[in-house]
Scaffold this motif. Structure first.
Motif, PDB file in Angstrom:
ATOM      1  N   TRP A 268      33.266  20.875  38.319  1.00 13.64           N
ATOM      2  CA  TRP A 268      32.590  20.484  37.079  1.00 13.64           C
ATOM      3  C   TRP A 268      31.467  21.458  36.728  1.00 13.64           C
ATOM      4  N   MET A 269      30.761  21.958  37.751  1.00 13.88           N
ATOM      5  CA  MET A 269      29.584  22.794  37.519  1.00 13.88           C
ATOM      6  C   MET A 269      29.789  24.251  37.941  1.00 13.88           C
ATOM      7  N   ARG A 270      31.015  24.652  38.213  1.00 16.87           N
ATOM      8  CA  ARG A 270      31.238  25.952  38.836  1.00 16.87           C
ATOM      9  C   ARG A 270      30.778  27.127  37.984  1.00 16.87           C
ATOM     10  N   THR A 271      30.751  26.969  36.667  1.00 18.94           N
ATOM     11  CA  THR A 271      30.323  28.084  35.822  1.00 18.94           C
ATOM     12  C   THR A 271      28.875  28.474  36.091  1.00 18.94           C
ATOM     13  N   ALA A 272      28.071  27.533  36.595  1.00 19.89           N
ATOM     14  CA  ALA A 272      26.674  27.858  36.903  1.00 19.89           C
ATOM     15  C   ALA A 272      26.567  28.790  38.098  1.00 19.89           C
ATOM     16  N   LEU A 273      27.656  28.953  38.843  1.00 24.64           N
ATOM     17  CA  LEU A 273      27.633  29.761  40.062  1.00 24.64           C
ATOM     18  C   LEU A 273      28.394  31.081  39.893  1.00 24.64           C
ATOM     19  N   HIS A 274      28.867  31.347  38.687  1.00 25.36           N
ATOM     20  CA  HIS A 274      29.782  32.488  38.513  1.00 25.36           C
ATOM     21  C   HIS A 274      29.103  33.822  38.808  1.00 25.36           C
ATOM     22  N   TRP A 275      27.783  33.894  38.663  1.00 28.18           N
ATOM     23  CA  TRP A 275      27.090  35.172  38.854  1.00 28.18           C
ATOM     24  C   TRP A 275      26.649  35.392  40.297  1.00 28.18           C
ATOM     25  N   VAL A 276      26.892  34.401  41.162  1.00 29.19           N
ATOM     26  CA  VAL A 276      26.451  34.492  42.554  1.00 29.19           C
ATOM     27  C   VAL A 276      27.654  34.831  43.433  1.00 29.19           C
ATOM     28  N   GLY A 277      27.476  35.754  44.349  1.00 25.53           N
ATOM     29  CA  GLY A 277      28.558  36.107  45.263  1.00 25.53           C
ATOM     30  C   GLY A 277      28.383  37.514  45.795  1.00 25.53           C
ATOM     31  N   ASN A 278      29.407  37.998  46.441  1.00 27.85           N
ATOM     32  CA  ASN A 278      29.373  39.363  46.964  1.00 27.85           C
ATOM     33  C   ASN A 278      30.515  40.159  46.343  1.00 27.85           C
ATOM     34  N   PRO A 279      30.626  41.454  46.621  1.00 27.27           N
ATOM     35  CA  PRO A 279      31.693  42.246  45.992  1.00 27.27           C
ATOM     36  C   PRO A 279      33.086  41.692  46.217  1.00 27.27           C
ATOM     37  N   ALA A 280      33.322  41.060  47.362  1.00 25.94           N
ATOM     38  CA  ALA A 280      34.653  40.519  47.629  1.00 25.94           C
ATOM     39  C   ALA A 280      35.025  39.420  46.644  1.00 25.94           C
ATOM     40  N   ASP A 281      34.029  38.680  46.127  1.00 27.65           N
ATOM     41  CA  ASP A 281      34.310  37.631  45.151  1.00 27.65           C
ATOM     42  C   ASP A 281      34.881  38.196  43.858  1.00 27.65           C
ATOM     43  N   ALA A 282      34.538  39.448  43.553  1.00 30.93           N
ATOM     44  CA  ALA A 282      34.981  40.050  42.296  1.00 30.93           C
ATOM     45  C   ALA A 282      36.404  40.593  42.395  1.00 30.93           C
ATOM     46  N   ARG A 283      36.925  40.736  43.611  1.00 33.90           N
ATOM     47  CA  ARG A 283      38.274  41.268  43.767  1.00 33.90           C
ATOM     48  C   ARG A 283      39.310  40.182  43.495  1.00 33.90           C
ATOM     49  N   PRO A 284      40.431  40.524  42.887  1.00 31.59           N
ATOM     50  CA  PRO A 284      41.472  39.514  42.616  1.00 31.59           C
ATOM     51  C   PRO A 284      41.994  38.902  43.919  1.00 31.59           C
ATOM     52  N   LEU A 285      42.308  37.625  43.841  1.00 26.72           N
ATOM     53  CA  LEU A 285      42.873  36.935  45.000  1.00 26.72           C
ATOM     54  C   LEU A 285      44.392  37.020  44.896  1.00 26.72           C
ATOM     55  N   GLY A 286      44.933  38.154  45.327  1.00 23.18           N
ATOM     56  CA  GLY A 286      46.361  38.396  45.194  1.00 23.18           C
ATOM     57  C   GLY A 286      47.185  37.616  46.198  1.00 23.18           C
ATOM     58  N   ALA A 287      48.495  37.753  46.059  1.00 23.88           N
ATOM     59  CA  ALA A 287      49.413  37.017  46.929  1.00 23.88           C
ATOM     60  C   ALA A 287      49.228  37.402  48.387  1.00 23.88           C
ATOM     61  N   ARG A 288      48.983  38.694  48.648  1.00 21.85           N
ATOM     62  CA  ARG A 288      48.819  39.133  50.028  1.00 21.85           C
ATOM     63  C   ARG A 288      47.575  38.513  50.658  1.00 21.85           C
ATOM     64  N   LEU A 289      46.491  38.464  49.886  1.00 27.35           N
ATOM     65  CA  LEU A 289      45.258  37.876  50.398  1.00 27.35           C
ATOM     66  C   LEU A 289      45.431  36.382  50.642  1.00 27.35           C
ATOM     67  N   ARG A 290      46.149  35.716  49.771  1.00 31.28           N
ATOM     68  CA  ARG A 290      46.406  34.284  49.959  1.00 31.28           C
ATOM     69  C   ARG A 290      47.203  34.043  51.245  1.00 31.28           C
ATOM     70  N   LEU A 291      48.178  34.897  51.487  1.00 30.29           N
ATOM     71  CA  LEU A 291      48.977  34.750  52.701  1.00 30.29           C
ATOM     72  C   LEU A 291      48.134  34.960  53.950  1.00 30.29           C
ATOM     73  N   TRP A 292      47.257  35.962  53.909  1.00 28.59           N
ATOM     74  CA  TRP A 292      46.370  36.191  55.051  1.00 28.59           C
ATOM     75  C   TRP A 292      45.446  34.999  55.273  1.00 28.59           C
ATOM     76  N   LEU A 293      44.940  34.427  54.202  1.00 33.31           N
ATOM     77  CA  LEU A 293      44.065  33.251  54.316  1.00 33.31           C
ATOM     78  C   LEU A 293      44.814  32.086  54.953  1.00 33.31           C
ATOM     79  N   LEU A 294      46.013  31.793  54.451  1.00 35.78           N
ATOM     80  CA  LEU A 294      46.804  30.694  55.012  1.00 35.78           C
ATOM     81  C   LEU A 294      47.173  30.957  56.464  1.00 35.78           C
ATOM     82  N   ALA A 295      47.503  32.217  56.770  1.00 32.82           N
ATOM     83  CA  ALA A 295      47.849  32.560  58.152  1.00 32.82           C
ATOM     84  C   ALA A 295      46.646  32.390  59.070  1.00 32.82           C
ATOM     85  N   GLY A 296      45.466  32.793  58.599  1.00 33.77           N
ATOM     86  CA  GLY A 296      44.255  32.641  59.406  1.00 33.77           C
ATOM     87  C   GLY A 296      43.926  31.183  59.671  1.00 33.77           C
TER      88      GLY A 296
END
Length: 542
Positions: free
Chosen positions: A241-269
């Motif tokens: 509901w409030m996520r837009t208030a947090l859009h400017w906070v994060g690190n460089p990795a947050d700006a990278r697209p969450l591609g299929a390969r990254l999703r697979l690595w996350l699920l595998a981890g």
């Protein structure tokens, strides 16, 4: 309440010794990674652009902080609601022996403290802080949901607990990291923010530790675990509901697209972490080996870091190493709250809290654990006032002295538990003795555990902060497991039906021994304090 909340001045969760990604409790459990360059900084940024960045506006910071605050509150609501019940569920609901329940909870606690090391690294290096926090909360929701289902077989229980450990590993370090990034380069504001953030932990845990035992009493175990699941659902709903208030906070990795390969690595981890958790919870002998292996690895890596450090860095590393070990000793005592002290409340405490002139208050055994966060909230302002007063007068007490006083408070707390037997009637002690004992042990927590990460930030070179953060959480996890072993000194023999008069001496003897052990910690702290005063740590270096 151990929160695993990171120190605002610390570096991030650890990576490899040769190059930590940077660096609670916690808590519970790690510190935030170093912030990326601000979008408003750099040669190309004009003053006007800097002023336009959300970080320059307190209103934007407050909105962003409120998002993290609320999801942290509901996450802690879920975790401690489950934690208040789990040992009792294993003993009363599943028929576990005391020994098996204490060891299983100890193994889970070790995982809860160890996995944020990897979760912080993942959030810093490739997944991003916002996405790691969200992924962790989602996995936690699934874990609590699995507990809420009336499934038969311990394999479902261990799968749920392993999911909770994995979710915690992703959530904790990255939620705290976001708080730091919201108030980047604003020391005064970040101190206040972490104070409020710490309050979220204690408010959430207090409410759930009082609520879930009552729900269990009325509707059963799985309904109580569903309350924890509902807490995570509310936290996630508020986030979206409030996520837009947090859009400017994060690190460089947050700006990278969450591609299929990254999703697979996350699920595998996550799958790997869950499989490892189920294995450790199922085969306790493997947990023993893993705990021993982690302890040896931490010692060896610390010795290597000490040997390679510059001459002026070694005093600070030695100081931090000694104090981290003292924090580890404290967690052996802390683990008794969810193990031996909870079983003591079940079998040997008069659950009616009587106040002259007021109606008697009927408590449930698991609700006594809420005394810890309640005392933390009551004592924290008094300690903050005292620290400020000392800083203006003779000077603030050193961390070593605070640690020594903390062990003295813990020793007094367990002495109260041990002495409560003098007031026992038919094997049950008055509840006020437990209230007082919890107050003293909670004071010890504020003097020891709450300062653990600050010690690393104060004494350790910046380039080694990540490794020492990892060592801190590894030592804490080992100590939580050892705390489960210690609790078994008061175990009720399997298959026995001992009366309250018969079980009381078991607990009183354990608490007396723990009081003596804490006194030994107090004495050791004083001895080490004398040595540490002769050490003058060099300045932190990059």
């Amino acid at each position: 309440m151990n929160t695993q909340v990171s120190s605002p001045s610390s570096e991030a969760p650890p990576g490899p010794l040769s190059g930590p990604p940077s660096g609670p409790p916690a808590g519970p459990p790690s510190g935030p990674p170093p912030a990326p360059p601000s979008e408003s900084s750099g040669a190309a940024a004009s003053p006007a652009a800097s002023a336009a960045h959300p970080a320059a506006h307190p209103a934007a910071q407050r909105r962003a902080f409120s998002v993290v605050f609320m999801i942290e509150l509901w996450e802690r609501f879920g975790f401690y609601g489950m934690a208040a019940l789990m040992v009792l569920y294993m003993v009363q609901g599943l028929g576990y022996t005391d020994e098996r329940a204490n060891l299983s909870w100890g193994a889970l606690s070790a995982l809860v403290y160890a996995l944020p090391v990897l979760g912080g690294w993942a959030g810093d290096r490739w997944l991003g802080t916002r996405r790691s926090m969200l992924a962790g909360a989602t996995v936690l929701f699934v874990g609590y949901g699995l507990l809420a289902l009336p499934l038969h077989g311990v394999e479902w229980l261990y799968a749920a607990l392993a999911l909770i450990a994995a979710g915690n590993g992703l959530f904790k370090p990255n939620a705290a990291n976001l708080v730091r990034r919201i108030y980047e380069n604003q020391p005064a504001r970040i101190d206040s923010a972490f104070t409020v953030y710490y309050m979220a932990v204690n408010v959430g845990s207090t409410i759930s530790m009082l609520a879930t035992p009552w729900v269990r009493e009325v509707w059963g175990w799985h309904a109580a675990f569903a309350v924890s699941c509902a807490g995570l659902l509310l936290g996630l709903a508020n986030y979206f509901w409030m996520r837009t208030a947090l859009h400017w906070v994060g690190n460089p990795a947050d700006a990278r697209p969450l591609g299929a390969r990254l999703r697979l690595w996350l699920l595998a981890g996550i799958a790997l972490a869950v499989a490892a958790g189920v294995t450790l919870l199922t085969r306790v002998e493997l947990a023993d080996l893993c705990v021993a292996g982690v302890g040896v690895a931490v010692f060896v890596l610390y010795a290597v870091a000490l040997r390679r450090a510059a001459a002026h860095e070694r005093p600070g590393l030695l100081t931090a190493g000694v104090l981290v070990l003292e924090v580890g000793l404290y967690f052996v005592f802390y683990q008794q709250m969810s193990t031996s002290l909870t079983l003591f409340a079940l079998r040997n405490v008069d659950l009616v809290l009587r106040v002259p002139g007021l109606p008697a208050l009927q408590l449930l055994p698991a609700q006594f654990q809420a005394l810890n966060p309640i005392w933390i909230m009551l004592l924290s302002p008094a300690l903050a006032w005292l620290y400020t007063r000392l800083a203006r007068g003779p000077g603030d007490a050193s961390p070593g002295l605070k640690f020594a006083l903390g062990f003295a408070a813990v020793a007094a707390g367990f002495a109260v538990f041990a002495a409560s037997g003098m007031a026992a009637v038919d094997g049950r002690v008055p509840a006020w003795w437990v209230v007082a004992g919890y107050g003293l042990v909670s004071l010890g927590e504020l003097l020891i555990s709450a300062l653990g990460l600050a010690v690393i930030a104060r004494y350790v070179p910046a380039r080694l902060s990540g490794f020492l953060m990892g060592a801190f959480f590894a030592v804490s996890g080992i100590s939580m497991y050892l705390g489960g072993l210690v609790a078994n000194f008061a175990k009720v023999p399997a298959g026995s039906s001992m009366s309250a008069q018969q079980t009381l001496p078991l607990y009183l003897d354990l608490f007396g021994q723990l009081s003596l052990a804490s006194l030994a910690g107090f004495g050791l702290s004083l001895i080490l304090l004398a040595g540490l005063r002769r050490v003058s740590p060099g300045p932190r270096t990059a």
